[in-house]
Design a protein around this motif. Structure first.
Motif, PDB file in Angstrom:
ATOM      1  N   TYR A 232       0.860  -1.435   0.386  1.00  0.00           N
ATOM      2  CA  TYR A 232      -0.102  -0.123  -0.088  1.00  0.00           C
ATOM      3  C   TYR A 232       0.557   0.932   0.504  1.00  0.00           C
ATOM      4  O   TYR A 232      -0.189   2.070   0.100  1.00  0.00           O
TER       5      TYR A 232
ATOM      6  N   ARG B 255     -17.274  -0.235  12.596  1.00  0.00           N
ATOM      7  CA  ARG B 255     -16.442  -0.978  13.212  1.00  0.00           C
ATOM      8  C   ARG B 255     -14.869  -0.194  13.571  1.00  0.00           C
ATOM      9  O   ARG B 255     -15.330   0.765  11.965  1.00  0.00           O
ATOM     10  N   GLU B 256     -13.949  -0.511  13.668  1.00  0.00           N
ATOM     11  CA  GLU B 256     -13.325   0.657  14.191  1.00  0.00           C
ATOM     12  C   GLU B 256     -11.618  -0.645  12.679  1.00  0.00           C
ATOM     13  O   GLU B 256     -10.767  -0.947  13.530  1.00  0.00           O
ATOM     14  N   VAL B 257     -12.201  -1.081  11.768  1.00  0.00           N
ATOM     15  CA  VAL B 257     -11.384  -2.077  11.547  1.00  0.00           C
ATOM     16  C   VAL B 257     -11.274  -1.247   9.615  1.00  0.00           C
ATOM     17  O   VAL B 257     -12.166  -0.223   9.306  1.00  0.00           O
ATOM     18  N   SER B 258      -9.456  -1.566   9.501  1.00  0.00           N
ATOM     19  CA  SER B 258      -9.470  -0.301   8.404  1.00  0.00           C
ATOM     20  C   SER B 258      -8.029  -1.615   7.927  1.00  0.00           C
ATOM     21  O   SER B 258      -7.169  -1.999   8.243  1.00  0.00           O
ATOM     22  N   ILE B 259      -8.657  -1.736   6.399  1.00  0.00           N
ATOM     23  CA  ILE B 259      -7.783  -2.869   5.608  1.00  0.00           C
ATOM     24  C   ILE B 259      -6.543  -1.494   4.639  1.00  0.00           C
ATOM     25  O   ILE B 259      -7.406  -0.790   3.935  1.00  0.00           O
ATOM     26  N   TYR B 260      -5.300  -1.947   4.249  1.00  0.00           N
ATOM     27  CA  TYR B 260      -4.810  -0.872   3.550  1.00  0.00           C
ATOM     28  C   TYR B 260      -4.007  -1.965   2.446  1.00  0.00           C
ATOM     29  O   TYR B 260      -3.613  -2.876   2.627  1.00  0.00           O
ATOM     30  N   LYS B 261      -4.999  -1.135   1.474  1.00  0.00           N
ATOM     31  CA  LYS B 261      -4.647  -1.942   0.320  1.00  0.00           C
ATOM     32  C   LYS B 261      -4.327  -1.182  -1.325  1.00  0.00           C
ATOM     33  O   LYS B 261      -5.276  -0.406  -1.003  1.00  0.00           O
TER      34      LYS B 261
ATOM     35  N   GLY D 129     -12.630  -8.920  12.535  1.00  0.00           N
ATOM     36  CA  GLY D 129     -13.164  -7.883  11.434  1.00  0.00           C
ATOM     37  C   GLY D 129     -11.984  -8.019  10.890  1.00  0.00           C
ATOM     38  O   GLY D 129     -11.905  -8.250   9.623  1.00  0.00           O
ATOM     39  N   ILE D 130     -10.592  -8.053  11.423  1.00  0.00           N
ATOM     40  CA  ILE D 130      -9.545  -8.256  10.769  1.00  0.00           C
ATOM     41  C   ILE D 130      -9.454  -9.738  10.589  1.00  0.00           C
ATOM     42  O   ILE D 130      -8.996 -10.307   9.266  1.00  0.00           O
ATOM     43  N   ALA D 133     -10.761 -10.662   7.316  1.00  0.00           N
ATOM     44  CA  ALA D 133      -9.918 -10.042   5.777  1.00  0.00           C
ATOM     45  C   ALA D 133      -8.797 -10.529   5.340  1.00  0.00           C
ATOM     46  O   ALA D 133      -8.293 -11.423   4.195  1.00  0.00           O
ATOM     47  N   ASP D 138      -7.391 -10.721   1.619  1.00  0.00           N
ATOM     48  CA  ASP D 138      -7.264  -9.526   1.768  1.00  0.00           C
ATOM     49  C   ASP D 138      -6.048  -8.979   1.382  1.00  0.00           C
ATOM     50  O   ASP D 138      -5.411  -7.582   1.377  1.00  0.00           O
ATOM     51  N   ILE D 139      -5.092  -9.540   2.428  1.00  0.00           N
ATOM     52  CA  ILE D 139      -3.775  -9.250   2.758  1.00  0.00           C
ATOM     53  C   ILE D 139      -2.899 -10.305   2.065  1.00  0.00           C
ATOM     54  O   ILE D 139      -0.983  -9.621   2.669  1.00  0.00           O
ATOM     55  N   MET D 145       3.186  -8.963  12.653  1.00  0.00           N
ATOM     56  CA  MET D 145       1.473  -8.934  13.241  1.00  0.00           C
ATOM     57  C   MET D 145       2.240  -7.897  14.743  1.00  0.00           C
ATOM     58  O   MET D 145       3.132  -7.984  14.607  1.00  0.00           O
ATOM     59  N   GLU D 239      -2.954  -5.256  14.525  1.00  0.00           N
ATOM     60  CA  GLU D 239      -2.171  -4.899  13.221  1.00  0.00           C
ATOM     61  C   GLU D 239      -2.312  -6.551  12.008  1.00  0.00           C
ATOM     62  O   GLU D 239      -0.625  -6.861  13.070  1.00  0.00           O
ATOM     63  N   PHE D 241       0.327  -7.699   8.555  1.00  0.00           N
ATOM     64  CA  PHE D 241       0.548  -7.158   7.295  1.00  0.00           C
ATOM     65  C   PHE D 241       0.997  -8.399   6.978  1.00  0.00           C
ATOM     66  O   PHE D 241       1.632  -8.679   7.432  1.00  0.00           O
ATOM     67  N   GLY D 242       1.154  -8.015   5.407  1.00  0.00           N
ATOM     68  CA  GLY D 242       1.090  -8.977   5.130  1.00  0.00           C
ATOM     69  C   GLY D 242       1.349  -8.860   3.775  1.00  0.00           C
ATOM     70  O   GLY D 242       1.811  -7.544   3.038  1.00  0.00           O
ATOM     71  N   GLY D 245      -1.263  -6.140   2.130  1.00  0.00           N
ATOM     72  CA  GLY D 245      -1.884  -5.654   2.093  1.00  0.00           C
ATOM     73  C   GLY D 245      -1.597  -5.195   4.077  1.00  0.00           C
ATOM     74  O   GLY D 245      -0.797  -6.355   4.815  1.00  0.00           O
ATOM     75  N   MET D 246      -2.621  -4.808   4.547  1.00  0.00           N
ATOM     76  CA  MET D 246      -1.963  -4.619   6.051  1.00  0.00           C
ATOM     77  C   MET D 246      -3.726  -4.283   6.766  1.00  0.00           C
ATOM     78  O   MET D 246      -4.479  -3.649   5.864  1.00  0.00           O
ATOM     79  N   ALA D 247      -4.523  -4.582   7.454  1.00  0.00           N
ATOM     80  CA  ALA D 247      -5.493  -5.192   8.648  1.00  0.00           C
ATOM     81  C   ALA D 247      -5.304  -4.871   9.781  1.00  0.00           C
ATOM     82  O   ALA D 247      -4.707  -4.774  10.435  1.00  0.00           O
ATOM     83  N   ILE D 248      -6.198  -3.811  10.247  1.00  0.00           N
ATOM     84  CA  ILE D 248      -6.232  -3.055  11.968  1.00  0.00           C
ATOM     85  C   ILE D 248      -7.427  -3.202  11.977  1.00  0.00           C
ATOM     86  O   ILE D 248      -8.081  -2.294  11.487  1.00  0.00           O
ATOM     87  N   SER D 249      -6.707  -3.967  13.167  1.00  0.00           N
ATOM     88  CA  SER D 249      -8.436  -3.198  14.196  1.00  0.00           C
ATOM     89  C   SER D 249      -7.831  -1.998  15.391  1.00  0.00           C
ATOM     90  O   SER D 249      -6.927  -2.501  15.843  1.00  0.00           O
ATOM     91  N   ARG D 250      -8.497  -0.853  15.313  1.00  0.00           N
ATOM     92  CA  ARG D 250      -7.778   0.224  15.763  1.00  0.00           C
ATOM     93  C   ARG D 250      -8.300   0.667  17.235  1.00  0.00           C
ATOM     94  O   ARG D 250      -9.208  -0.104  17.711  1.00  0.00           O
TER      95      ARG D 250
END
Lengths: 334, 334, 334, 334
Positions: A232, B255-261, D129-130, D133, D138-139, D145, D239, D241-242, D245-250
């Motif tokens: 990203y 929700r507080e979920v973000s995917i960076y892609k 959620g992550i 993903a 997705d990642i 991690m 977090e 990281f793959g 991409g990256m998925a974050i449970s903020r």
């Protein structure tokens, strides 16, 4: 008006040349590059002369030099600058051979010449913001620090082989940053890493994905995670956690655009690369250097800062190989 | 322990029933619904009796009633509750006919019975947060206010035809909210709107997309934008802008979920509907009502609040039709 | 290399001069300012000549002119540029007197000279982002649009008196923006406003706090809220809401720094002023103009765009005075 | 309708009791607590009987037991539940003595009874959620991690002394989480820590501030940072990281309220404690357990999951003491 001579007219040399032209306190007088065509092009655009040799520069009336040529020329040029009494702004690293770096630090030991090593992240507005917050006492006593450092994609393998490896080439910026942000020199480092992105990087003896833990004299702990590839884009984030709060220099988004669609919000992500993200800092570094040359008291990364970051990188590699924490021993010139 | 009788065992009735059971200070004694099967099911789950008629409730020993039956029954039930001396929590609106509402306000004029109208947004944590900030003086004197109010999709046409229309059915929540947040009654309203989402809504004499501007006695201005359909879910956001700053009750993400892609960050968007977003407020409204029944000094939306919101809605429709701003005239019981 | 002559060496003139110097395709040849000292200072820094009179410029070999002198000189200079066949980049507004503007539009009617009016927000990366999203169909058919436009503090009263007032001076940027973002010319405007910030502004016949609603031919609605003072800095945000989603050009924070302390997260807020926020766009506007001068097909704000924004501003003032919505009638040259 | 007997009527017992009452598929039949008054109070509120002894429960007709009594009773109660053939939902940890845990795992080896260990974070919407993903691809392939785990303040010293220490008491939730999120059992752990918050914690032989790095069989690396005190409240963020991409449970904010004032935006920060943050998960865990008891195929944390998290905690302590990475050896029942 500070007259500059510049070594190097490549990609980063053009940036420096433009900034020297743009800055109200400086002008570009000479440019030298072994690639004469590149030197001529830059000289034309910026109204400078092409130097026929480095010697022409050392004997000229320029007030300062900017060293943006290839890494293997830095040490020799710094040595000449010290002898010629010319303040120098040198791109990092000083040299891949740590003994050469010590040698230069030793040579500069008795001079008050401004010599700046280009750790440009020290001039990033966001990083300056959390440093200020920490120095103001906003977060109390530091306890933990986190650095995320991810490039969008690995350099070509040919570069990796001569780069000194992930810690000397990429992580080194953050070895400097953690010292600058905390005001402490770490005393121990533990590094783990692997070539998860590209097996060829592993075959070349290097790693591309690393996690490190460093200990500070105060007891505070620092984690760095470092990747050669983030799908990203360029990702840099720093967190300082202390007894009274936390300060974060957040991921900087490329733009502030969000699209709400279906179940998602799609926002702009990271910058495509480190340069796009860090571009404004180059002007700030130049400005600090010009102030130093003009005799103003100003803070900038020194030769010793460059050396210390490299000493930490060496210890990190030792830890990676031994799979155990390594004490970091610094070095002082005589 | 406050004993409740509840009118209505439909969707929202089940929510109220569960909250009465869950609240440590209340229990459900009676349930009445013209749909006896629904009443029996809810009664069984919550250990309550099914009332054979409303009269059984008015003569029972219950401490309070919760009116969650269909809108056309509200006025009559409120009238009975006033006569029976039973505190009442009534779902909004009181009645679609504003004269009926005035009638009820008149009847309740000389009683101190707690009568609460279910404007649940007054109990939302985010909205309470900006109200507190405003009342604390954090934003100074109010100058502008913005309300975004968008449902995920229009109700069925059959409902729209009997709903009283967008302003009496949807916007009315925000006519109440602006009074509650600012402590002022608006004096003028200008409304424009159109059926942009579904032409059938226009043919039914209503609009689905509206913008309004209201003026407060203090000079402050308020904008509302209101849509019957947001592709991305339920969207509610409120902004108070004042002489010393701004307070925002932000869009609440699911929700507080973000995917960076790639070039984007994909985060969770809005809630699917108003109920999922506002669900926690129902317990808070009930809690306030129970406190009022127990004699605690507590703030809640009154019959007069319900009436005033409807008066504003009437003026908004008048403006929409005339395409000019309309003065708002309130009404007082004798 | 496009040779520029520039009128005006004040604050904004210095910015333009620096950008002409920095741009690889342009150079500054002449500078003219009634303040000769200012002209000389800028000429020296940028290697340009000071023109002794405007005439010297019109008869010179410059390829284009940049008009950054005071507003009351714009119309005359544009007229001369048209006669001399010099492409012109003119700061907004063209003239406060709308008849003068029509006059210039009429004069330029039969020329293909690039004439650009400096609506720089059209070149902001964030605004471009939502425009692209809209044009890509990401949000479907436009239904509502929201513009927040707040300056950090009012200009001095002396300026306000000659500025043409809030709509002709401040809101006008957004009258242009809404046309540019939507591709539609609004047909009706309703404006309310008051002098809530400073009574002296009201005594001078102007307002400082306004809300407007505009209608588009497509049926879409647009809200603008406009304040002369936001305690927290320069605030600009734009939202496009459509049948398939929403695109937001979000408030841009000054930095990405957050401090977590006690119950709060304290983050960097807005930019101190419009210039700091919009500074990067000036280079982009210049770049578009240079491309147009070089004959590239490129999009930029034209004289007619400038006129239309002013026509909307006139209608907004008419609405403010009459407290009713006003139809907007555009004008075409013969 | 699943009939529950519950052990424990303290703080967390009340939460479980309320959820059993609220859930449409369950009811509370018995409650046992050595504190009879607490048992009676909860029984009264929830319409349950007070069991005079645990034996009364094992021989009753209850369908399942919920073990929320003090840690030192868990193993014995689980043992009884297995013998009595009652499905059990047991709060974590199973026992501080890892041999006791192995003993229970051994006893449960040949049963298909649902036995759930209360790692409630597995049911948090953001973490789910992550995980989703990641499982969706997705990642891409996981490479790094990061887990941030910070409590608002240390427990009282008396508790710390019997808690098993930071890794067995606090970090253990995240040892479970990393296994659950990645589907991998880590093979090596390096832990550093210190008593930076309170020297008395150090004197009691424990640490309060820790950083860990764990290696997965796939080569992926995981970092955990763990503090017993965050001035700004309860802080949990994850977090992944793959390669793609990256998925974050903020960090989840307490509310969506922002105040723009001066140069800052002041927003609501973290939740005051883990319970306020995680409260909704308890209902979700109960729901999963009820489904399992009813015979539905459903995923939940098992006894073996509990054991594995504790095995990792033991290895982390060994690493902390030896200041070197430690291989993790798991255990299987016969």
């Amino acid at each position: 008006m500070i007259k500059f001579a510049q070594f190097g007219a490549g990609f980063i040399g053009k940036i420096h040349g433009a900034n020297i032209a743009r800055h109200p306190g400086s002008e570009l007088s000479y440019i030298y590059d072994v690639n004469t065509a590149a030197a001529e092009e830059l000289a034309l655009k910026r109204g400078a002369k092409v130097a026929s040799s480095p010697e022409e520069i050392w004997t000229s009336d320029v007030d300062a030099v900017l060293i943006a040529s290839s890494t293997n020329t830095h040490a020799e040029l710094l040595s000449c600058a010290i002898k010629a009494g010319k303040p120098a702004y040198c791109e990092k690293p000083i040299d891949l051979d740590i003994n050469m770096v010590k040698n230069i630090v030793q040579q500069a030991q008795n001079t008050t010449l401004p010599i700046l090593v280009g750790f440009s992240r020290r001039f990033d507005a966001n990083h300056l913001g959390i440093r200020q917050a920490f120095q103001n006492g906003d977060i109390g006593k530091l306890e933990m620090m986190h650095i995320t450092a991810r490039d969008p994609k690995p350099p070509v393998l040919a570069y990796i082989k001569v780069s000194g490896g992930q810690y000397r080439d990429q992580t080194i910026h953050f070895f400097d940053m953690l010292r600058w942000l905390t005001g402490e020199d770490p005393v121990e480092v533990y590094a783990v890493g692997a070539a998860l992105i590209d097996a060829a990087i592993g075959e070349a003896g290097d790693v591309d994905t690393s996690m490190l833990i460093l200990k500070f004299p105060s007891g505070a702990l620092c984690h760095i995670n470092c990747s050669r590839r983030a799908d990203y884009g360029y990702d840099e984030q720093v967190e300082l956690f202390g007894s009274k709060g936390m300060a974060i220099s957040r991921r900087k988004p490329r733009r502030e655009v969000s699209i709400y669609k279906g179940e998602s919000v799609i926002s702009d992500g990271a910058y495509p690369g480190w340069f796009e993200r860090m571009e404004p800092t180059f002007y700030q570094v130049l400005d600090a250097f010009i102030k130093a040359v003009q005799g103003e008291a100003t803070e900038y990364p020194t030769l010793m800062d460059g050396l210390k970051a490299q000493i930490i990188a060496e210890a990190a590699y030792e830890s990676l190989k031994a799979n155990k924490p390594i004490q970091i021993t610094y070095w002082q010139p005589e």
